[in-house]
Design an enzyme around this catalytic site. Structure first.
Site, PDB file in Angstrom:
ATOM      1  N   GLN B 259      51.845  57.396 -98.773  1.00  0.00           N
ATOM      2  CA  GLN B 259      51.726  56.555 -97.581  1.00  0.00           C
ATOM      3  C   GLN B 259      52.199  55.146 -97.872  1.00  0.00           C
ATOM      4  OE1 GLN B 259      51.026  57.655 -94.445  1.00  0.00           O
ATOM      5  NE2 GLN B 259      51.263  59.515 -95.657  1.00  0.00           N
ATOM      6  N   HIS B 262      55.819  54.043 -97.522  1.00  0.00           N
ATOM      7  CA  HIS B 262      56.458  53.975 -96.210  1.00  0.00           C
ATOM      8  C   HIS B 262      56.756  52.544 -95.796  1.00  0.00           C
ATOM      9  CE1 HIS B 262      56.898  57.831 -94.284  1.00  0.00           C
ATOM     10  NE2 HIS B 262      55.711  58.231 -94.694  1.00  0.00           N
ATOM     11  N   GLU B 327      44.526  58.253 -89.561  1.00  0.00           N
ATOM     12  CA  GLU B 327      45.674  59.047 -89.122  1.00  0.00           C
ATOM     13  C   GLU B 327      45.749  60.340 -89.939  1.00  0.00           C
ATOM     14  OE1 GLU B 327      49.361  57.230 -90.131  1.00  0.00           O
ATOM     15  OE2 GLU B 327      50.557  58.506 -88.817  1.00  0.00           O
ATOM     16  N   HIS B 328      45.791  60.191 -91.271  1.00  0.00           N
ATOM     17  CA  HIS B 328      45.813  61.342 -92.171  1.00  0.00           C
ATOM     18  C   HIS B 328      44.528  61.351 -92.987  1.00  0.00           C
ATOM     19  CE1 HIS B 328      50.152  60.080 -91.871  1.00  0.00           C
ATOM     20  NE2 HIS B 328      50.286  61.356 -91.577  1.00  0.00           N
ATOM     21  N   ASP B 361      54.019  66.203 -93.500  1.00  0.00           N
ATOM     22  CA  ASP B 361      55.140  65.383 -93.032  1.00  0.00           C
ATOM     23  C   ASP B 361      56.371  66.226 -92.745  1.00  0.00           C
ATOM     24  OD1 ASP B 361      53.878  62.974 -93.092  1.00  0.00           O
ATOM     25  OD2 ASP B 361      54.465  62.501 -95.155  1.00  0.00           O
ATOM     26  N   HIS B 420      39.813  60.793 -42.885  1.00  0.00           N
ATOM     27  CA  HIS B 420      39.454  61.855 -43.826  1.00  0.00           C
ATOM     28  C   HIS B 420      38.455  62.817 -43.172  1.00  0.00           C
ATOM     29  CE1 HIS B 420      41.174  59.135 -46.824  1.00  0.00           C
ATOM     30  NE2 HIS B 420      40.988  60.036 -47.770  1.00  0.00           N
TER      31      HIS B 420
END
Lengths: 433, 433
Positions: B259, B262, B327-328, B361, B420
């Site tokens: 990670q 990145h 996230e992960h 991934d 209505h």
């Protein structure tokens, strides 16, 4: 004057494009004001919310009175007449039954190589629901937002509802109680959205905010999106009726007026292959506009945005409808099921003459929070899905990693992500040792 | 230095709060620039897109060369080595198989009173996918965005990918071809998002835009939201590993670095109940940081945002993980299935030591586009659901209307929406005649 179009006229495409792209809403640019309000609430919490409520709603609150007390709730709810309570309860029961079927299922499977894959759904922990005050304070909207959240399993559901000059709507409170709402705060506007998103000393933050509101509320929701989840930004309501020969023009006129009476920016359109029906509906609308309580609003909507479109056949009607992607689509035709097969974009479809759109607003069961402004092209009405989220699951075995790991390593190297590749390679080397 | 915390320290809660609320991303305020670009593309179409591409990507285009031609595609794709093509094909096949199971089902049922209720799912007609250029131009992301769209049944899928100085990534084009993408335009930035949302002379507008991008792309997506649908606004990537005694520290270190490599703003966190593992993982990370190709990026990420948290037991680990909503989430523990039961908020879970996050991934099957920045509290990763929308259906019979119509009328009157109520009453009166 509403627009009367004929799909076989040479100028039709231009006229229809103009109808599609007509800007019905004045969106005042309140973004700077809203940014200031959010900043203030983040910095000063309750104090800011209380000051802004005094300013906008002419209501003096303290941290202790931000929230309705159980006694106040009970006193106000006691004012609701029995037949209204019974109607709300019937609506809630039907909405709950419909939405209970929306709960998505977890899945898990094992591949031949031993890998287990799947996913799991879990509810959002805390949600906030905005309920407008004043004219547009609809108890039905409370049910439509709160019930899907509770069906999804949301543990903590808070409502914010402004009470200008201290005026609360007992039916809104009853609807909240029936739906199982946990907390109700008498605040509104951008300050209420900021309080829900960021929390104050008194109001715990939520994870997701839904519900309609004015331009300030919409701008605030847009701004807090990311910090919390939001539902769609709703625009003015719309109905498209497709009618054919033999339909009751008075019923169709009333269905169209029941959108028009919401808002001067609402839009009602009839598409028909029957010239007589077109004329009769138009006449019926004009007649009702003479006496309707909300004739000023409905009349302005019909005059400025109403339309009747004559088409050669119902296939043409379906094709135009798909380009409009209406929020509400009524198929007042002899074979509504056959026509529905041809519809690809619509928030909700009401099939046949016995299904006035108003049924869907209250007691049908489906949600009445639906995509407006042609957004049914890409989005859905509110549902249980708005209050759950999916966690994907993957579990490799040594065999599975041996089978697919080398491809992952190749792709990692091709993307120049060395550590990605090494994390796979280290395990593969261990297997080969 | 990364942060080392001990959950039993008196100051832990404050430190953990600081970790939770750490702002990892500088979001430069590019909103005004982006608003100008969108306005320009809306007004001048292709001409604006071409000018902006010349300015930002140093690439001269014409309306004819905005899109990759079949011959160019073929020439570039021919450069891809066979083993990379095979890896992409394996990944595509597995991603397709996983996502095919996500197709939601239509439902329809008849109530005892004769009413038919239900809903139907239909695909978005046209979708656009943003693919970043340069360093972060990942073929795997093309698969992860394009395959769910095609599985959903999206008819027209367009890609925009900037090619600065004319440099195109053959693997990106191959991934697009494998995924069944229909059109590829060599444009990027806010101008590409504007072109997809509003269309130009050459590029037809789409209904939904997905895919990651820089601050300009994110701001543009936020601005066109409503006109078209968008996916989430993605932030920098994150991983949380929960490990217990006996795990391989080197594997965990590589997973955390995958990670960190990145992005300098990425975040890697280890939570463990084993002090020895904590030390060993920390040492292994430092060791790999001496040689890793992307050590400058990974090192900055680990130094500025990395964390190791020691907890008394795995229940504590699960509780902290749920507050982070990663996230992960890797569960590198002896009984990952038991621990997974305690996880309520996470984008994706990787179970056991044989499931490095990098598998997810590329080739695992689940989507790698996942909610960042704690948004797994309220949102899900990309899926087939992002490319379909639901139309609700309701069909009343006279009997059904007789049963539930009066409640709708009552609620309409209580909300002061006369038309209505009349739309229901007119039909009920007809039944009573």
């Amino acid at each position: 004057m509403p627009v009367f179009l004929n799909a076989t006229d040479p100028g039709f495409e231009t006229q229809f494009q103009a109808l599609l792209s007509a800007k019905r809403e004045d969106s005042p640019d309140v973004d700077d004001i809203v940014a200031g309000i959010i900043k203030d609430v983040r910095a000063r919490g309750d104090a800011a919310v209380i000051e802004l409520t005094a300013k906008f709603d002419r209501l003096e609150l303290t941290p202790e009175t931000l929230r309705f007390s159980p006694q106040e709730m009970a006193d106000l709810i006691a004012q609701v007449p029995d037949h209204e309570r019974a109607a709300l309860e019937l609506a809630a029961e039907r909405i709950r039954a419909y939405h209970a079927r929306q709960m998505p299922e977890d899945q898990s499977w094992v591949e031949p190589n031993g890998a287990t894959l799947g996913w799991r759904w879990t509810p959002v922990s805390a949600a906030g629901l905005y309920v407008p005050g004043g004219l547009a304070s609809y108890p039905s909207s409370v049910l439509m937002n709160a019930i899907p959240a509770k069906v999804a399993g949301v543990e903590r559901l808070a409502i914010v509802v402004p009470t200008p000059d201290g005026q609360a709507n007992p039916l809104v409170l009853l609807a909240a109680q029936i739906a199982g709402v946990d907390e109700i705060y008498r605040i509104g506007g951008a300050q209420a959205i900021a309080a829900l998103a960021y929390g104050t000393e008194t109001i715990a933050p939520v994870d997701k905010i839904t519900g309609p509101g004015n331009a300030f509320v919409a701008a605030a929701k847009r701004r807090v999106f990311g910090k919390v989840g939001i539902d769609m930004i709703a625009g003015p309501s719309e109905i498209l009726v497709i009618g054919d020969a033999g339909q009751n023009p008075d019923w169709i006129a009333l269905d169209m007026l029941s959108q028009a009476e919401h808002d001067e920016s609402a839009q009602s359109i009839l598409i028909t292959d029957d010239g007589d029906l077109a004329k009769a509906v138009s006449a019926a609308i004009e007649r009702h506009l003479e006496t309707l309580e909300r004739r000023a609003i409905a009349g302005a909507s019909w005059r400025d945005f109403g339309a009747i479109i004559l088409v050669p056949d119902l296939d043409h009607a379906a094709a135009l409808s798909n380009r409009i992607a209406p929020e509400h689509l009524e198929l007042c035709v002899n074979d509504p099921d056959a026509l529905a097969e041809k519809i690809t974009h619509a928030g909700a479809i009401f099939l046949g003459a016995w299904t006035p759109e108003a049924i869907g607003d209250y007691v049908g069961g489906p949600n009445h929070v639906l995509p407006t402004a042609r957004s049914a092209r890409f989005s859905s009405g509110l549902s249980v899905m708005d209050f759950v989220k999916r966690t994907t699951l993957a579990k490799m075995t040594p065999e599975a990693l041996r089978a697919i790991g080398p491809a992952a390593e190749t792709l990692a190297i091709s993307e120049s992500l060395e550590a990605h590749g090494l994390s796979v390679r280290a395990r593969l080397d261990h297997l080969n040792d």
